[in-house]
Design a protein around this motif. Sequence first.
Motif, PDB file in Angstrom:
ATOM      1  N   THR A 174       0.809  -1.217   0.000  1.00  0.00           N
ATOM      2  CA  THR A 174       0.000   0.000   0.000  1.00  0.00           C
ATOM      3  C   THR A 174       0.844   1.271   0.000  1.00  0.00           C
ATOM      4  OG1 THR A 174      -0.199   0.008   2.423  1.00  0.00           O
ATOM      5  CG2 THR A 174      -1.881  -1.194   1.176  1.00  0.00           C
ATOM      6  N   ALA A 175       2.134   1.134  -0.296  1.00  0.00           N
ATOM      7  CA  ALA A 175       2.992   2.307  -0.400  1.00  0.00           C
ATOM      8  C   ALA A 175       2.594   3.138  -1.615  1.00  0.00           C
ATOM      9  CB  ALA A 175       4.459   1.885  -0.502  1.00  0.00           C
ATOM     10  N   GLY A 196       5.378  -1.916   6.518  1.00  0.00           N
ATOM     11  CA  GLY A 196       4.151  -1.808   7.296  1.00  0.00           C
ATOM     12  C   GLY A 196       4.377  -2.188   8.746  1.00  0.00           C
ATOM     13  N   THR A 197       3.434  -1.789   9.601  1.00  0.00           N
ATOM     14  CA  THR A 197       3.564  -2.077  11.030  1.00  0.00           C
ATOM     15  C   THR A 197       2.312  -2.727  11.612  1.00  0.00           C
ATOM     16  OG1 THR A 197       2.793   0.167  11.552  1.00  0.00           O
ATOM     17  CG2 THR A 197       5.178  -0.186  11.424  1.00  0.00           C
ATOM     18  N   THR A 198       1.420  -3.178  10.787  1.00  0.00           N
ATOM     19  CA  THR A 198       0.194  -3.788  11.283  1.00  0.00           C
ATOM     20  C   THR A 198      -0.183  -4.973  10.410  1.00  0.00           C
ATOM     21  OG1 THR A 198      -2.165  -3.433  11.736  1.00  0.00           O
ATOM     22  CG2 THR A 198      -1.220  -2.208   9.906  1.00  0.00           C
ATOM     23  N   LEU A 199      -0.935  -5.901  10.996  1.00  0.00           N
ATOM     24  CA  LEU A 199      -1.407  -7.059  10.249  1.00  0.00           C
ATOM     25  C   LEU A 199      -2.798  -6.829   9.663  1.00  0.00           C
ATOM     26  CD1 LEU A 199      -0.242  -9.941  12.632  1.00  0.00           C
ATOM     27  CD2 LEU A 199       0.909  -9.049  10.586  1.00  0.00           C
ATOM     28  N   GLY A 215      -5.844  -2.963   4.545  1.00  0.00           N
ATOM     29  CA  GLY A 215      -5.985  -1.531   4.332  1.00  0.00           C
ATOM     30  C   GLY A 215      -4.637  -0.835   4.257  1.00  0.00           C
ATOM     31  N   LYS A 216      -4.681   0.481   4.296  1.00  0.00           N
ATOM     32  CA  LYS A 216      -3.478   1.290   4.175  1.00  0.00           C
ATOM     33  C   LYS A 216      -2.547   1.059   5.365  1.00  0.00           C
ATOM     34  CE  LYS A 216      -0.886   4.727   2.631  1.00  0.00           C
ATOM     35  NZ  LYS A 216       0.059   4.528   1.527  1.00  0.00           N
ATOM     36  N   ARG A 217      -1.345   0.571   5.121  1.00  0.00           N
ATOM     37  CA  ARG A 217      -0.422   0.253   6.202  1.00  0.00           C
ATOM     38  C   ARG A 217       1.028   0.557   5.850  1.00  0.00           C
ATOM     39  NH1 ARG A 217      -2.117  -4.230   3.575  1.00  0.00           N
ATOM     40  NH2 ARG A 217      -0.550  -5.770   2.923  1.00  0.00           N
ATOM     41  N   HIS A 218       1.250   1.177   4.703  1.00  0.00           N
ATOM     42  CA  HIS A 218       2.604   1.538   4.289  1.00  0.00           C
ATOM     43  C   HIS A 218       2.686   3.050   4.047  1.00  0.00           C
ATOM     44  CE1 HIS A 218       2.293  -2.784   3.197  1.00  0.00           C
ATOM     45  NE2 HIS A 218       3.552  -2.811   3.602  1.00  0.00           N
ATOM     46  N   SER A 230       1.586   3.627   8.168  1.00  0.00           N
ATOM     47  CA  SER A 230       0.772   4.488   7.308  1.00  0.00           C
ATOM     48  C   SER A 230       1.040   5.948   7.645  1.00  0.00           C
ATOM     49  CB  SER A 230      -0.715   4.158   7.485  1.00  0.00           C
ATOM     50  OG  SER A 230      -1.499   4.976   6.644  1.00  0.00           O
ATOM     51  N   ILE A 231       2.249   6.395   7.320  1.00  0.00           N
ATOM     52  CA  ILE A 231       2.658   7.771   7.596  1.00  0.00           C
ATOM     53  C   ILE A 231       2.818   8.521   6.284  1.00  0.00           C
ATOM     54  CG2 ILE A 231       3.812   7.129   9.747  1.00  0.00           C
ATOM     55  CD1 ILE A 231       6.471   7.239   8.264  1.00  0.00           C
TER      56      ILE A 231
END
Length: 237
Positions: free
Chosen positions: A91-92, A108-111, A114-117, A135-136
């Motif tokens: 999702t980057a 990513g930091t979550t399992l 959705g948007k996580r990158h 997601s930053i």
Amino acid sequence: MFKTLREDIRTIFAKDPAARSTLEVIFFYPGLHALWFHRLAHSLWRHKLRFLARLLSHLNRSLTGIEIHPGARIGKRFFIDHGAGVVIGETAEIGDDVLLYQGVVLGGTTLRKGKRHPTIGNNVVMGTGAVALGSIAIGDRVRVGAGSVVVRSVPPGATVVGIPGKIVGDHREPLVDLEHGNLPDPVAEAIRFVLREQDKLDERLKNLEGASGIASPTDELQEKIMIEAVFSQGGGI
């Protein structure tokens, strides 16, 4: 299509002084090969041909050492220089005129789905080994120093260094180079501040001891002297 390919080649000449000829760029730049493979894989991904997209992405990784998920969105004039170890998650989102060096990770930091990158703005440069997680949003014209780990959103025009990444400067005009050797070091600045405050306390203590008639012991902290010498010269080798 051919217009885009020519633009990709011109981008390399603009961002890499080692590029000497078009033939050399076409055959010997894995960052360019990875981008072309990704465009094909991303097209398959958008047409719901997910298995074929992942297969092409896997082949891309095997041939170039660069892992780009076919779901990632990449803008124009994108360049990966010395790209071994670069990882770009599903999702980057990457804007235009972005430059990534070896070992950059957009992870990513979550399992959760959705948007996580990360979302990377325009005219961003990320130095060797830099990592952006979650997601930053990294704003336009941001410079991320080598080895930095960014876990929070960064406003446009900032320079980020350290683990975790800290903003150490900002600029309004676009920069071409990321001068790693001239980046501020927030850790060194903090240590220099502590040493200055310790010197003030030492001086006050000596004055109090002198006023009380107490003999001041000889300072045998040679390590402190060495540390002061190192950080007074900028903090690094």
